[in-house]
Design a protein around this motif. Structure first.
Motif, PDB file in Angstrom:
ATOM      1  N   PRO A 124       0.808  -1.219   0.000  1.00 36.55           N
ATOM      2  CA  PRO A 124       0.000   0.000   0.000  1.00 36.55           C
ATOM      3  C   PRO A 124       0.848   1.280   0.000  1.00 36.55           C
ATOM      4  CG  PRO A 124       0.175  -0.822   2.227  1.00 36.55           C
ATOM      5  CD  PRO A 124       0.962  -1.788   1.342  1.00 36.55           C
ATOM      6  N   LYS A 125       2.149   1.120  -0.170  1.00 34.60           N
ATOM      7  CA  LYS A 125       3.020   2.304  -0.163  1.00 34.60           C
ATOM      8  C   LYS A 125       3.306   2.738  -1.596  1.00 34.60           C
ATOM      9  CE  LYS A 125       5.428   0.904   4.088  1.00 34.60           C
ATOM     10  NZ  LYS A 125       6.644   0.238   4.596  1.00 34.60           N
ATOM     11  N   GLN A 126       3.450   4.039  -1.803  1.00 38.24           N
ATOM     12  CA  GLN A 126       3.770   4.486  -3.156  1.00 38.24           C
ATOM     13  C   GLN A 126       5.158   4.007  -3.567  1.00 38.24           C
ATOM     14  OE1 GLN A 126       5.107   8.704  -3.696  1.00 38.24           O
ATOM     15  NE2 GLN A 126       3.813   9.065  -1.901  1.00 38.24           N
ATOM     16  N   PRO A 127       5.383   3.690  -4.828  1.00 32.43           N
ATOM     17  CA  PRO A 127       4.498   3.929  -5.984  1.00 32.43           C
ATOM     18  C   PRO A 127       3.497   2.800  -6.227  1.00 32.43           C
ATOM     19  CG  PRO A 127       6.561   3.010  -6.763  1.00 32.43           C
ATOM     20  CD  PRO A 127       6.676   3.087  -5.253  1.00 32.43           C
ATOM     21  N   SER A 128       3.223   1.971  -5.201  1.00 37.10           N
ATOM     22  CA  SER A 128       2.259   0.882  -5.362  1.00 37.10           C
ATOM     23  C   SER A 128       0.861   1.392  -5.004  1.00 37.10           C
ATOM     24  CB  SER A 128       2.727  -0.310  -4.511  1.00 37.10           C
ATOM     25  OG  SER A 128       1.930  -1.446  -4.700  1.00 37.10           O
ATOM     26  N   ASP A 129       0.056   0.596  -4.291  1.00 37.18           N
ATOM     27  CA  ASP A 129      -1.376   0.893  -4.173  1.00 37.18           C
ATOM     28  C   ASP A 129      -1.695   1.857  -3.027  1.00 37.18           C
ATOM     29  OD1 ASP A 129      -4.049   0.698  -4.868  1.00 37.18           O
ATOM     30  OD2 ASP A 129      -4.394  -1.089  -3.660  1.00 37.18           O
ATOM     31  N   ASP A 130      -1.131   3.062  -3.097  1.00 37.74           N
ATOM     32  CA  ASP A 130      -1.358   4.090  -2.069  1.00 37.74           C
ATOM     33  C   ASP A 130      -2.536   4.970  -2.483  1.00 37.74           C
ATOM     34  OD1 ASP A 130      -1.365   6.146  -0.285  1.00 37.74           O
ATOM     35  OD2 ASP A 130       0.692   6.795  -0.661  1.00 37.74           O
ATOM     36  N   VAL A 131      -3.694   4.725  -1.867  1.00 39.39           N
ATOM     37  CA  VAL A 131      -4.881   5.487  -2.277  1.00 39.39           C
ATOM     38  C   VAL A 131      -4.971   6.840  -1.573  1.00 39.39           C
ATOM     39  CG1 VAL A 131      -6.190   3.431  -2.904  1.00 39.39           C
ATOM     40  CG2 VAL A 131      -6.421   4.377  -0.592  1.00 39.39           C
ATOM     41  N   LEU A 132      -3.988   7.136  -0.710  1.00 40.83           N
ATOM     42  CA  LEU A 132      -3.974   8.467  -0.095  1.00 40.83           C
ATOM     43  C   LEU A 132      -3.327   9.502  -1.029  1.00 40.83           C
ATOM     44  CD1 LEU A 132      -2.921   7.418   3.526  1.00 40.83           C
ATOM     45  CD2 LEU A 132      -5.229   7.790   2.618  1.00 40.83           C
ATOM     46  N   LEU A 133      -2.690   9.008  -2.076  1.00 37.81           N
ATOM     47  CA  LEU A 133      -2.098   9.904  -3.067  1.00 37.81           C
ATOM     48  C   LEU A 133      -3.185  10.655  -3.821  1.00 37.81           C
ATOM     49  CD1 LEU A 133       0.626   7.782  -4.900  1.00 37.81           C
ATOM     50  CD2 LEU A 133       0.979   9.919  -3.641  1.00 37.81           C
ATOM     51  N   ALA A 134      -2.898  11.902  -4.158  1.00 40.90           N
ATOM     52  CA  ALA A 134      -3.770  12.662  -5.055  1.00 40.90           C
ATOM     53  C   ALA A 134      -2.905  13.124  -6.220  1.00 40.90           C
ATOM     54  CB  ALA A 134      -4.384  13.851  -4.334  1.00 40.90           C
ATOM     55  N   ILE A 135      -3.241  12.690  -7.415  1.00 34.42           N
ATOM     56  CA  ILE A 135      -2.501  13.119  -8.599  1.00 34.42           C
ATOM     57  C   ILE A 135      -3.215  14.360  -9.136  1.00 34.42           C
ATOM     58  CG2 ILE A 135      -1.482  12.365 -10.771  1.00 34.42           C
ATOM     59  CD1 ILE A 135      -0.866  10.621  -8.179  1.00 34.42           C
ATOM     60  N   GLU A 136      -2.522  15.479  -9.066  1.00 37.04           N
ATOM     61  CA  GLU A 136      -3.163  16.765  -9.364  1.00 37.04           C
ATOM     62  C   GLU A 136      -3.339  16.966 -10.880  1.00 37.04           C
ATOM     63  OE1 GLU A 136      -4.451  18.729  -7.131  1.00 37.04           O
ATOM     64  OE2 GLU A 136      -3.707  17.561  -5.420  1.00 37.04           O
ATOM     65  N   PRO A 137      -4.248  17.862 -11.260  1.00 34.91           N
ATOM     66  CA  PRO A 137      -4.463  18.134 -12.689  1.00 34.91           C
ATOM     67  C   PRO A 137      -3.152  18.456 -13.407  1.00 34.91           C
ATOM     68  CG  PRO A 137      -6.139  19.238 -11.383  1.00 34.91           C
ATOM     69  CD  PRO A 137      -5.156  18.641 -10.405  1.00 34.91           C
ATOM     70  N   TRP A 157     -10.246  -5.470 -10.274  1.00 35.38           N
ATOM     71  CA  TRP A 157     -10.513  -4.286 -11.104  1.00 35.38           C
ATOM     72  C   TRP A 157      -9.775  -3.084 -10.565  1.00 35.38           C
ATOM     73  CZ3 TRP A 157     -14.849  -0.532 -10.051  1.00 35.38           C
ATOM     74  CH2 TRP A 157     -15.468  -0.733  -8.802  1.00 35.38           C
ATOM     75  N   TYR A 158      -9.646  -2.089 -11.415  1.00 35.19           N
ATOM     76  CA  TYR A 158      -9.003  -0.840 -10.977  1.00 35.19           C
ATOM     77  C   TYR A 158      -9.995   0.304 -11.120  1.00 35.19           C
ATOM     78  CZ  TYR A 158      -8.139   0.068 -16.015  1.00 35.19           C
ATOM     79  OH  TYR A 158      -8.283   0.278 -17.364  1.00 35.19           O
ATOM     80  N   HIS A 159      -9.820   1.309 -10.269  1.00 33.36           N
ATOM     81  CA  HIS A 159     -10.718   2.465 -10.339  1.00 33.36           C
ATOM     82  C   HIS A 159     -10.136   3.620  -9.554  1.00 33.36           C
ATOM     83  CE1 HIS A 159     -12.371   1.768  -6.227  1.00 33.36           C
ATOM     84  NE2 HIS A 159     -12.344   0.477  -6.531  1.00 33.36           N
ATOM     85  N   SER A 160     -10.699   4.780  -9.772  1.00 33.46           N
ATOM     86  CA  SER A 160     -10.325   5.958  -8.987  1.00 33.46           C
ATOM     87  C   SER A 160     -10.683   5.724  -7.522  1.00 33.46           C
ATOM     88  CB  SER A 160     -11.075   7.186  -9.504  1.00 33.46           C
ATOM     89  OG  SER A 160     -11.087   8.188  -8.507  1.00 33.46           O
ATOM     90  N   HIS A 161      -9.828   6.222  -6.626  1.00 27.46           N
ATOM     91  CA  HIS A 161     -10.108   6.119  -5.189  1.00 27.46           C
ATOM     92  C   HIS A 161      -9.880   7.470  -4.528  1.00 27.46           C
ATOM     93  CE1 HIS A 161     -10.662   4.150  -1.347  1.00 27.46           C
ATOM     94  NE2 HIS A 161     -10.709   2.966  -1.931  1.00 27.46           N
TER      95      HIS A 161
END
Ligand SMILES: [Cu+2]
Length: 487
Positions: A124-137, A157-161
């Motif tokens: 769950p740590k970046q660059p893996s499945d860290d959903v606390l990340l926000a990729i900005e515009p 499945w994958y999706h926005s979180h």
């Protein structure tokens, strides 16, 4: 007819409009450009779409998912939507245990987004499945996932979180399938079966435009399979196909296919110990099922989702009436009968495990209806709403725990936990015999759910939440952390 007081519920995660229509189960026709693809007289037309497949090669898949608004094929029309790579659903990523999967997530929309690999047992740590990340515009983030060599095979499945925007972004089209091929796929009776992907989602189209998730109304939504409204696919009599069913919607689905049994191989990408045969299968929001279907005699058969009426008033609104989803045309030469597999894969039954710790989680909600403001809707776990600064629970790597979820609301909630799958051991405090793991399970209305899980391989912070994404966005999520055992 159910008491309307109870019928305002799970479906009702967005503005509640036209309750009477939903309750009567009237056709979803208002203002839409979507058309059913097959009528009774026209079922020879196979209208089947599956998204592009991107396969790993030599242990690596390196790809990009560009998030952008474009015209996409949806329900037989071209619709403006924010999707991955311009298709609804996004491309299917098809990989094997032990692979390294690199995904450049390109954010070309005007709000933050991110990526979650639902069901994968990865860091769950970046660059893996860290959903606390926000990729900005305007930014690109290079995700990289190392799938363990012993990872289960099945459908994910994958999706926005992106917290507070998950519902809108996923509802809008930010989702796609993940397929992991491994041990399960090599078993006799499973190997080399023709496959169908059934990715089920909801949308609402008015005058050729998609209604944003936070503005749409449940009773005006269509349920789509791979972006198509009531598509038709085919099978030959006697042919055995593998269907990978993914519920990307917020509907609690009870699927039934006329004239066919559904022979279950895996739940949430976790193999069963042996194949189980069903007339009806439940696939809850976020959940998946891998099933084998044996083509019946020549003819046209309907896949539908049934109502939950028989389960009592608290369930009555989840799918108000039987809902046709797709047609299966059986045609062509009868194939030589093949046998279905029986034994699948062994399973480490956690009912026999020593429990290191027990915890309790109470789900509550506040839905002040009639205020006209969904912003006042709040959903709680143990009296709090999600705060990414606060770790709610800390667990120790290698420990096995039993968690007891209590539902003090009148609607079911699909409980989803990242990173480590779990075994359901009791529902409403009655023991159940589920000989497989899963990553999402239903917490019944005014009931309870008891699970056991072991925190393996990865330390770090991740989340547990309700997979009705409107509930998650409005608080029903907790931050968990797995740490090394203290010396
Ligand atoms: Cu919920």
């Amino acid at each position: 007819m159910a008491d309307p007081a109870f019928a305002r519920s799970a479906l009702n995660r967005r503005q509640f409009l036209g309750a009477a229509t939903a309750l009567l189960g009237l056709p979803l026709l208002a203002g839409t450009t979507l058309t059913a693809c097959a009528s009774d007289s026209d079922t020879d037309a196979v209208t089947w779409f599956e998204p592009e497949v991107r396969r790993s090669n030599g242990g690596t898949l390196s790809t990009q998912l560009r998030v952008a608004e474009s015209d996409v094929a949806l329900g037989g029309s071209r619709i403006r939507a924010v999707t991955y790579e311009g298709t609804y659903p996004g491309p299917t990523l098809d990989v094997r245990p032990g692979d390294r999967i690199e995904v450049a997530l390109i954010n070309d929309i005007d709000e933050p987004t991110n990526l979650h690999t639902h069901g994968w047992h990865v860091s769950p740590k970046q660059p893996s499945d860290d959903v606390l990340l926000a990729i900005e515009p305007g930014d690109t983030f290079d995700y990289a996932y190392d799938l363990p060599a012993d990872h289960s095979a099945g459908t994910f499945w994958y999706h926005s979180h992106q917290h507070t925007l998950s519902d809108t972004q996923v509802f809008g089209g930010l989702f796609g399938a993940l397929v992991v091929r491994g041990e399960l796929d090599d078993l006799p009776g499973v190997a080399d079966r023709p496959e169908r992907l059934l990715m089920i989602s909801q949308t609402q189209i008015i005058d050729g435009e998609m209604v944003p998730g936070d503005k749409s109304s449940n009773d005006l939504q269509q349920t789509l399979i791979n972006g198509t409204y009531q598509p038709t696919t085919d099978i030959a009599p006697g042919e055995i196909q593998r269907w990978r069913i993914i519920n990307a919607s917020s509907l609690f689905l009870r699927l039934q296919l006329d004239g066919h049994r559904m022979n279950m191989l895996a739940v949430d990408g976790d193999a069963l110990t042996s194949v189980t045969s069903h007339d009806i299968i439940e696939v809850i929001p976020g959940g998946r099922a891998d099933v084998l279907i044996e083509g019946a005699n020549t003819g046209t058969y309907q896949l539908r989702s049934l109502s939950w009426e028989e389960f009592g008033p608290y369930y009555s609104s989840m799918v108000p009436a039987p809902m046709p989803l797709m047609n299966l045309v059986s045609r062509g030469d009868t194939q030589q009968p093949a046998s279905l597999p029986t034994t699948l894969l062994p399973f480490d039954d956690l009912r026999a495990a020593t429990i290191d710790r027990r915890r309790e989680f109470v789900f509550e909600e506040l839905e002040p209806r009639g205020t006209g403001d969904m912003g006042h809707f709040m959903y709680y776990i143990n009296g709090t709403t999600f705060d990414h600064h606060v770790v709610n629970e800390t667990m120790i790597l290698g420990d096995t725990e039993e968690w007891h979820f209590v539902n003090r609301t009148y609607e079911p909630h699909p409980v989803h936990i990242h990173v480590n799958d779990f075994q359901v051991v009791a529902i409403n405090d009655e023991p159940v015999d589920q000989q497989h793991y899963r990553d999402t399970a239903m917490l019944p209305p005014f009931g309870s759910l008891t699970i056991r899980h072991r925190f393996e391989d990865f330390t770090g912070q991740f989340v547990m939440h309700c997979h009705i994404l409107f509930h998650e966005d409005h608080g029903m999520m907790q931050l968990l952390e797995v740490v090394e055992r203290p010396a």
